[in-house]
Write a protein that holds these residues in place. Structure first.
Motif: not given
Length: 262
Positions: A212-237
């Motif tokens: 698996x590979x982990x990605x830290x993602x940040x999302x910013x719009x024109x207004x409001x605080x940024x959103x952050x989270x971690x996504x995992x890419x996993x191999x399955x079959x």
């Protein structure tokens, strides 16, 4: 991942549907004709494009795990998104759109991992690649917006003037197409995405198989605080799947109140 191609002055954009092999470089006029011929898109569909208020309610298909971080649960159709960071997320966007039945193109990003996109579910017959768009990649992308659902544009480190970004943004909005811009500066984007590699799983001391590979993602719009989270890419079959990272939780141990304050 391919090699960088240096554009030559006056070179024509090279469009290549992946399943068709090599083609002679088309002119912008030919690209316009191809965009108009795509079923459900192009000039024939211009009268069916929703109003701006409706566009804000519609979203482009994205990996489900990413949707949880995006305003409205997806990328708004007709919007411009500025992207930085790992290209795995770009491959995921292309896979989600084409697997959902949409059409997409990659302009000026010669090192994008197309094999990774296929492993994520990308349908190559709905994906066009223009690794060397010539001296004006922005114009090539503008033409493609007429007939495609998603256009990923690499600027090669260039900055686009605000006056021109407003014109292209208006075109994307009117056509109901989403433009994702990377490797450059594009002022006035509706959304900013950044993805950084956060870690790997499966590799030991110099050996092993990547699980698996982990990605830290940040999302910013024109207004409001940024959103952050971690996504995992996993191999399955043989397929690469996206998942929200699950943070291990500790089991709370009951503590006697009197003992805690003593």
């Amino acid at each position: 991942m391919g090699s960088d191609a240096k554009p030559q002055e006056g070179a024509q954009p090279r469009a290549r549907p992946l399943e068709a092999g090599r083609e002679s470089p088309p002119t912008l006029a030919e690209l316009r004709r191809r965009m108009a011929a795509i079923p459900g898109r192009g000039e024939a569909a211009a009268e069916r494009i929703p109003l701006d208020a409706e566009l804000r309610r519609e979203s482009l298909a994205v990996p489900p795990a990413l949707a949880a971080l995006l305003p409205g649960g997806g990328l708004a159709k007709g919007s411009v998104v500025s992207y930085t960071g790992a290209r795995s997320l770009l491959a995921g966007l292309l896979a989600a759109v084409t697997e959902d039945g949409g059409h997409a193109a990659v302009v000026g990003v010669p090192r994008l991992g197309l094999l990774a996109a296929v492993e994520m579910g990308a349908q190559l017959e709905r994906l066009a690649v223009i690794p060397d768009p010539g001296p004006d990649p922005v114009e090539v992308a503008a033409v493609l917006l007429d007939g495609l659902d998603l256009v990923v544009l690499g600027l090669g480190g260039a900055a686009v003037a605000p006056a021109r970004t407003r014109v292209i943004a208006a075109r994307a909005r009117n056509k109901g197409a989403t433009l994702v811009v990377t490797d450059g500066r594009w002022p006035g984007a509706a959304l900013y995405l950044d993805a950084r590699i956060a870690g790997y799983a499966g590799l030991g001391h110099g050996r092993g198989r990547l699980r698996s590979l982990g990605l830290e993602v940040e999302v910013r719009g024109k207004a409001g605080p940024p959103r952050r989270g971690r996504l995992d890419l996993r191999s399955n079959s043989g397929r690469v799947e996206w998942a929200l990272h699950e943070t291990p939780t500790r089991t709370a141990i009951p503590v006697d109140a009197n003992e805690a304050v003593s």
